[in-house]
Design a protein around this motif. Structure first.
Motif, short mmCIF file in Angstrom:
data_model
loop_
_atom_site.label_atom_id
_atom_site.label_comp_id
_atom_site.label_asym_id
_atom_site.label_seq_id
_atom_site.Cartn_x
_atom_site.Cartn_y
_atom_site.Cartn_z
N ILE A 1 0.82 -1.21 0.00
CA ILE A 1 0.00 0.00 0.00
C ILE A 1 0.86 1.26 0.00
O ILE A 1 0.51 2.26 -0.63
N LYS B 1 0.28 4.27 -2.67
CA LYS B 1 0.06 5.66 -2.26
C LYS B 1 1.10 6.59 -2.88
O LYS B 1 0.77 7.72 -3.29
N SER C 1 -9.06 -5.42 2.71
CA SER C 1 -8.46 -4.22 3.29
C SER C 1 -7.60 -3.49 2.26
O SER C 1 -7.56 -2.25 2.24
N TYR C 2 -6.92 -4.23 1.40
CA TYR C 2 -6.14 -3.59 0.33
C TYR C 2 -7.06 -2.90 -0.66
O TYR C 2 -6.75 -1.81 -1.15
N ASP D 1 -9.93 -1.57 0.00
CA ASP D 1 -10.38 -0.33 0.64
C ASP D 1 -9.35 0.78 0.48
O ASP D 1 -9.69 1.93 0.18
N SER D 2 -8.08 0.43 0.67
CA SER D 2 -7.02 1.44 0.57
C SER D 2 -6.87 1.95 -0.85
O SER D 2 -6.73 3.16 -1.08
N SER E 1 -9.63 4.33 -2.23
CA SER E 1 -9.68 5.66 -1.61
C SER E 1 -8.77 6.66 -2.33
O SER E 1 -8.78 7.85 -2.02
#
Length: 209
Positions: A101, A105, A140-141, A143-144, A147
Motif C-alpha cells: 500500500i 500511495k 483491506s487492500y 479499501d485502501s 480511496s
C-alpha cells in the motif's frame, strides 16, 4: 572473432502471432515481454506489428529505452516498484504490479503531481512466494486502493513458475478468478484483468484446461 548474437525477427514475429491466435481464441489478452532481449527496439516493434498492444518489462531502464526508441503503446512494469523508482515509473509507464500500500500511495501522489491516472494490478500470492498479498488481506487492500484518486485498479494477478516453481493449475486459476470476482463485487467496479502469469500458463491453453 567476436561473439555474434543473431536475432531472427521473422521467427519472433511468427511466434508472437501464434501465441496471439491461441490466446485470443480463449478471450485472453497478451502482454509482450521485452526483458529477455534487453528491450531491443526492433524486437518490440515486431511484437507490436504482430498485434500485441501492451509491452512489459521488469527493468525501468528498458522501459526508458523503449520510450526513447519511439514506442508509444502502453507499457507495464512487471514487478513491484521501489519507492525510489516511483517518479520515473509514473513518467514512463502506464501500469505496474503492486502488493504494498505504501507503494500504491506513492504512485497516487506522483500521478497527482503529473496530472495523469496510473493503473495497477494487485498481486495475490498463490503459493509461488515471489510476490503478492495474502488472500485474507484482499478486502483491506481494496479499501485502501479505492480511496485514492489517481490510481485505477486494473486487475488482480498472481505469479507462477518463478521463485517457488509453482505452476498454474485449473484449480489455482479458478481460485484467482474467484478473488477477482470478489473484488468486483466488493468495489462495485469493473476490474477487467485477471493475470495468471506468463508462458507457464500456455500449457493450460494448449491442453484446453
Amino acid at each position: 572473432m567476436y561473439p555474434l548474437l543473431e536475432v531472427h525477427l521473422d521467427i519472433i514475429g511468427e511466434n508472437a502471432s501464434k501465441v496471439l491466435r491461441l490466446c485470443e481464441g480463449k478471450g485472453i489478452d497478451v502482454v509482450g515481454v521485452t526483458k529477455g532481449c534487453s528491450a531491443f527496439p526492433e524486437v518490440a516493434f515486431v511484437l507490436l506489428e504482430a498485434g500485441i498492444k501492451i509491452l512489459g518489462d521488469s527493468r525501468l531502464d528498458n522501459i526508458k529505452k523503449l520510450r526513447r526508441a519511439g514506442v508509444a503503446c502502453p507499457l507495464m512494469l512487471l514487478r513491484i516498484p521501489m519507492l525510489s523508482e516511483i517518479r520515473e515509473l509514473v513518467e514512463l509507464a502506464d501500469m505496474a504490479l503492486v502488493s504494498e500500500i505504501s507503494v500504491v500511495k506513492a504512485i497516487n501522489e506522483e500521478a497527482r503531481r503529473l496530472g495523469k491516472f496510473f493503473k495497477v494490478i494487485l498481486m495475490i500470492d498463490m503459493g509461488d512466494l515471489r510476490e503478492g498479498i495474502w488472500p485474507i488481506n484482499l478486502l483491506s487492500y481494496l479499501d485502501s486502493i479505492r480511496s485514492l484518486n489517481y490510481v485505477e485498479l486494473l486487475g488482480i494477478g498472481a505469479n507462477f513458475g518463478c521463485f517457488g516453481g509453482v505452476l498454474p493449475t485449473p484449480e489455482s486459476v479458478s481460485m484467482l478468478i474467484n478473488y477477482a470476482s470478489l473484488a468486483r463485487e466488493y468495489t462495485l467496479s469493473d476490474i477487467p484483468i485477471v493475470s495468471v502469469g506468463g508462458t507457464v500458463a500456455l500449457q493450460l491453453l494448449e491442453e484446453e484446461k
